[in-house]
Design a protein around this motif. Structure first.
Motif, PDB file in Angstrom:
ATOM      1  N   CYS A  70      -0.900 -27.976  23.432  1.00  0.00           N
ATOM      2  CA  CYS A  70      -0.058 -27.830  24.554  1.00  0.00           C
ATOM      3  C   CYS A  70      -0.850 -27.780  25.708  1.00  0.00           C
ATOM      4  N   HIS A 108       0.091 -26.895  28.829  1.00  0.00           N
ATOM      5  CA  HIS A 108       0.361 -25.883  29.527  1.00  0.00           C
ATOM      6  C   HIS A 108      -0.107 -24.421  28.918  1.00  0.00           C
ATOM      7  N   CYS A 109       0.028 -24.334  27.801  1.00  0.00           N
ATOM      8  CA  CYS A 109      -0.370 -23.212  27.090  1.00  0.00           C
ATOM      9  C   CYS A 109      -1.813 -23.225  26.593  1.00  0.00           C
ATOM     10  N   CYS A 142       7.156 -27.261  22.497  1.00  0.00           N
ATOM     11  CA  CYS A 142       6.312 -25.979  22.380  1.00  0.00           C
ATOM     12  C   CYS A 142       7.127 -24.752  22.460  1.00  0.00           C
ATOM     13  N   SER A 159       6.322 -21.789  22.989  1.00  0.00           N
ATOM     14  CA  SER A 159       6.265 -20.878  23.904  1.00  0.00           C
ATOM     15  C   SER A 159       6.644 -21.258  25.361  1.00  0.00           C
ATOM     16  N   CYS A 160       6.272 -22.594  25.641  1.00  0.00           N
ATOM     17  CA  CYS A 160       6.621 -22.703  27.240  1.00  0.00           C
ATOM     18  C   CYS A 160       7.782 -23.892  27.239  1.00  0.00           C
TER      19      CYS A 160
HETATM   20 ZN   LIG Z   1       3.411 -24.497  25.782  1.00  0.00          ZN
END
Ligand SMILES: [Zn+2]
Length: 203
Positions: free
Chosen positions: A14, A16-17, A47, A49-50
Motif C-alpha cells: 500500500c 499510503h501505508c 487496504c 488499514s486505510c
Molecule cells: Zn493502506
C-alpha cells in the motif's frame, strides 16, 4: 489463476501505508488511470488499514476495459453545410435506410483507417483544394456532434499530432475523402464492408 470473490483476503503493498498490508477484495468504483471517467462495481483489493484500492485482479481487467470503451467524450463541430450534406449523401449511397447514427460510424471508420495510414498534412489539405467549389466555406454552418470512445479519440489525437491540423480541419478532410471514395466513385472500394457496418449500426 484464481477467481476472487468479495471478502477474500490478500496481501499487497500500500503506497499510503508504506508497506505490505492485509487487504480484502471488495467491489468499488475506480477511476481510470488517466483520471478521465471511472468504472463502477469493479472487484479490487482494498487496504484493510486505510481503505485505498491497492490492486486489481486479472478478472477485473475486461470490466474496466469495457467501461472505458463506453466512457465517451463528445465532439462538437460547426461545419459549413456542404460537409454535413456530403457525409449524409455518402451514408445514403451505402444504405438508403441507414439511421442518422450511421454517418457517425462512417466518420469513425475513416478516422481509425486514417490514423493507421499516417497521412501527411499535405495529403489531407490537398483534398480541400481539389473541391474548393463544392465545399464552399461561406455556406451556412451546421452542427455535427458525436460521442467518441477513448480509442477513437486517441486516433484523432494521433492524426492531429502527425499533421498539425485542428480537429475540425481533419474532420473536413475526411469528409472530402468520404465524398471522393463513396459519392464520386462509380464503384466504391469498401462498399461491401461499409454496407455491413450500416446494417450492424441499424440493428
Ligand atoms: Zn493502506
Amino acid at each position: 489463476m484464481k477467481l476472487y470473490s468479495a471478502g477474500d483476503k490478500g496481501k499487497a503493498l500500500c503506497d499510503h501505508c508504506q508497506g505490505l498490508v492485509a487487504a480484502t477484495y471488495a467491489y468499488r468504483t475506480v477511476p481510470f488511470s488517466d483520471g478521465e471517467g471511472k468504472a463502477r462495481n469493479i472487484l479490487v483489493l482494498v487496504c484493510d488499514s486505510c481503505g485505498a484500492v491497492i490492486a486489481t485482479p486479472a478478472q477485473s481487467t475486461p470490466a474496466i476495459r469495457a467501461a472505458r470503451e463506453v466512457a465517451v467524450k463528445p465532439i462538437e463541430l460547426n461545419l459549413p453545410a456542404p460537409f454535413v450534406e456530403a457525409l449524409d449523401l455518402a451514408a445514403f449511397r451505402i444504405d438508403p435506410e441507414a439511421a442518422t447514427e450511421f454517418r457517425k460510424r462512417l466518420l469513425a471508420y475513416y478516422i481509425l483507417e486514417t490514423a493507421e495510414t499516417e497521412p501527411s498534412q499535405k495529403d489531407l489539405q490537398d483534398r480541400f483544394s481539389r473541391h474548393g467549389e463544392a465545399f464552399r466555406s461561406d455556406a451556412p454552418k451546421r452542427r455535427l456532434s458525436f460521442k467518441v470512445t477513448p480509442r477513437l479519440n486517441n486516433a484523432l489525437d494521433h492524426i492531429r499530432a502527425t499533421t498539425s491540423l485542428t480537429k475540425t480541419d481533419i474532420i473536413k478532410a475526411l469528409v472530402v475523402k468520404i465524398y471522393e471514395d463513396i459519392v464520386q466513385s462509380p464503384s466504391p472500394r469498401d462498399l461491401r464492408e461499409l454496407r455491413r457496418l450500416a446494417a450492424v449500426t441499424a440493428a
